[in-house]
Design a protein around this motif. Structure first.
Motif, PDB file in Angstrom:
ATOM      1  N   ALA A   1       0.829  -1.207   0.000  1.00  0.00           N
ATOM      2  CA  ALA A   1       0.000   0.000   0.000  1.00  0.00           C
ATOM      3  C   ALA A   1       0.861   1.254   0.000  1.00  0.00           C
ATOM      4  CB  ALA A   1      -0.931  -0.010   1.206  1.00  0.00           C
ATOM      5  N   ILE A   2       1.934   1.235   0.758  1.00  0.00           N
ATOM      6  CA  ILE A   2       2.838   2.388   0.810  1.00  0.00           C
ATOM      7  C   ILE A   2       3.558   2.563  -0.514  1.00  0.00           C
ATOM      8  CG2 ILE A   2       4.901   3.304   1.930  1.00  0.00           C
ATOM      9  CD1 ILE A   2       3.964   1.940   4.505  1.00  0.00           C
ATOM     10  N   LEU A   3       3.997   1.459  -1.128  1.00  0.00           N
ATOM     11  CA  LEU A   3       4.678   1.532  -2.421  1.00  0.00           C
ATOM     12  C   LEU A   3       3.771   2.123  -3.482  1.00  0.00           C
ATOM     13  CD1 LEU A   3       7.029   0.822  -4.331  1.00  0.00           C
ATOM     14  CD2 LEU A   3       5.989  -1.450  -4.594  1.00  0.00           C
ATOM     15  N   ILE A   4       2.536   1.699  -3.508  1.00  0.00           N
ATOM     16  CA  ILE A   4       1.584   2.205  -4.502  1.00  0.00           C
ATOM     17  C   ILE A   4       1.351   3.700  -4.313  1.00  0.00           C
ATOM     18  CG2 ILE A   4      -0.845   2.121  -5.187  1.00  0.00           C
ATOM     19  CD1 ILE A   4      -0.758  -0.891  -4.690  1.00  0.00           C
ATOM     20  N   SER A   5       1.132   4.129  -3.077  1.00  0.00           N
ATOM     21  CA  SER A   5       0.870   5.548  -2.824  1.00  0.00           C
ATOM     22  C   SER A   5       2.106   6.407  -3.097  1.00  0.00           C
ATOM     23  CB  SER A   5       0.395   5.735  -1.377  1.00  0.00           C
ATOM     24  OG  SER A   5       1.342   5.203  -0.472  1.00  0.00           O
ATOM     25  N   GLU A   6       3.291   5.901  -2.806  1.00  0.00           N
ATOM     26  CA  GLU A   6       4.515   6.661  -3.085  1.00  0.00           C
ATOM     27  C   GLU A   6       4.736   6.844  -4.582  1.00  0.00           C
ATOM     28  OE1 GLU A   6       7.647   4.603  -1.113  1.00  0.00           O
ATOM     29  OE2 GLU A   6       7.317   5.609   0.820  1.00  0.00           O
ATOM     30  N   CYS A   7       4.468   5.810  -5.366  1.00  0.00           N
ATOM     31  CA  CYS A   7       4.629   5.919  -6.822  1.00  0.00           C
ATOM     32  C   CYS A   7       3.631   6.906  -7.414  1.00  0.00           C
ATOM     33  CB  CYS A   7       4.463   4.542  -7.466  1.00  0.00           C
ATOM     34  SG  CYS A   7       5.788   3.371  -7.091  1.00  0.00           S
ATOM     35  N   ALA A   8       2.414   6.943  -6.871  1.00  0.00           N
ATOM     36  CA  ALA A   8       1.420   7.905  -7.352  1.00  0.00           C
ATOM     37  C   ALA A   8       1.819   9.328  -7.003  1.00  0.00           C
ATOM     38  CB  ALA A   8       0.055   7.574  -6.755  1.00  0.00           C
ATOM     39  N   ALA A   9       2.364   9.534  -5.808  1.00  0.00           N
ATOM     40  CA  ALA A   9       2.793  10.872  -5.401  1.00  0.00           C
ATOM     41  C   ALA A   9       4.008  11.334  -6.179  1.00  0.00           C
ATOM     42  CB  ALA A   9       3.100  10.870  -3.909  1.00  0.00           C
ATOM     43  N   LYS A  10       4.854  10.411  -6.580  1.00  0.00           N
ATOM     44  CA  LYS A  10       6.090  10.756  -7.281  1.00  0.00           C
ATOM     45  C   LYS A  10       5.824  11.422  -8.618  1.00  0.00           C
ATOM     46  CE  LYS A  10      10.435   8.678  -8.851  1.00  0.00           C
ATOM     47  NZ  LYS A  10      11.207   7.399  -8.971  1.00  0.00           N
TER      48      LYS A  10
END
Length: 341
Positions: free
Chosen positions: A226-235
């Motif tokens: 979940a954290i990986l997905i949200s970080e990639c979207a924010a990037k």
């Protein structure tokens, strides 16, 4: 200086324990798992149809689409078209893409069937002179009922991990139901989950018009996913957060990644009333007070491990209902015996 990333909030309730159940993502590529047999099974399951409808309606609610006009919606991982069917009922136009060719074939059959029905109704109406007046009245009111039967969707066979091959600012919104978690797994040495996620979100950022939103429902196996997905979207520039509905429920718990272009956007709160979910599914609302009373009313064992007479009678009655041979109740049933004979 590096550009400042937009605020992206991950709720603490996304912390998950590793599921002991088997996940289809662990079996290999999605196109191999969803073969012709599995695609038919998926599309004909009444349970799956109900779950997909419920999730899609919640995703559309989070999108907050205008009611006065139809929107062009991208459906990523459309599968057999169950989510697209809900979009059609809401009056929107949709384009779905999926990596499974067999899933696309099932969805295409539904679309072609609806178009043939609409075509047959139009041709039948033209041959029937008695219905001419009714058809003219319906056209004057703003639409032909036969046209409403025709599907407003289209399909494309495509892997979302390689990007999205559409022109910029093409879609008014985007939804994805139970598909995003597939990008967190690699099926070959050439596949890198982080790169595939970044490539997908970067392409999604381009194909959405400014002011649009995206709601991507997914099933993370761990909190790290979940954290990986949200970080990639924010990037890539998205703002938003993860909305968790019914975080305290094992079966009803759902994760929605809500994305926006507005840097000040805050994701809405998730649904937390489990009683409302029970009411929606079964039509009967179960209050917490009533459930506690029910547990208190049941016969229970003694604290020391002994069995009370009420508990024994209740147990024997349950065995009789199952059709088992149980001794009749007597005055000696549950009677306390002396410590020594």
């Amino acid at each position: 200086t590096k550009p400042q990333k937009p605020p992206f909030r991950v709720s603490p309730s996304v912390v998950l324990s590793r599921s002991t159940m088997s996940r289809p993502e662990l079996t290999g590529h999605a196109s191999l798992f969803y073969d012709a047999k599995e695609a038919r099974k998926y599309d004909s399951s009444s349970r799956m149809i109900g779950v997909q409808r419920e999730i899609t309606e919640r995703a559309i609610e989070l999108l907050r689409l205008p009611d006065d006009r139809p929107c062009f919606v991208l459906d990523v991982g459309c599968g057999s078209g169950l989510s697209g069917k809900v979009l059609e009922e809401k009056g929107h136009i949709w384009l779905g893409c999926d990596v499974s060719r067999d899933m696309i074939d099932v969805a295409n059959e539904r679309i072609e069937k609806k178009r043939e029905m609409a075509k047959a109704k139009r041709s039948g109406g033209n041959e029937n002179d008695s219905d001419d007046d009714m058809e003219e009245d319906s056209e004057d009111e703003g639409g032909d009922s036969s046209r409403a039967l025709a599907s407003t969707g289209d399909l494309m066979h495509h892997d979302m991990g390689t990007g999205l091959p559409f022109r910029p600012a093409m879609f008014d919104a985007c939804i994805s139901i139970s598909a995003l978690q597939w990008l967190c797994y690699s099926n070959s040495k050439a596949q890198n989950p982080k790169k595939r996620l970044t490539r997908f979100f970067s392409a999604l950022y381009q194909v959405l018009r400014r002011g649009a939103r995206a709601v991507l429902q997914f099933y993370p196996e761990t909190a790290e996913q979940a954290i990986l997905i949200s970080e990639c979207a924010a990037k890539v520039g998205f703002a938003g957060g993860i909305v968790v509905d019914y975080p305290n429920s094992t079966k009803a718990k759902k994760h929605y990644l809500v994305l926006s272009f507005d840097r000040a956007y805050k994701a809405p709160k998730g649904l937390t009333d489990g009683a409302l979910l029970s009411e929606a599914r079964t039509g009967v609302r179960v209050d917490a007070k009533d459930s506690k009373k029910g547990r208190k009313g049941r016969p229970h064992k003694k604290k020391g491990g002994g069995k009370t007479k009420e508990w024994i009678l209740h147990k024997k009655e349950g065995q009789r209902k199952k059709g088992k041979d149980v001794r009749e109740d007597t005055k000696y049933t549950g009677r306390k015996r002396p410590t020594k004979f």
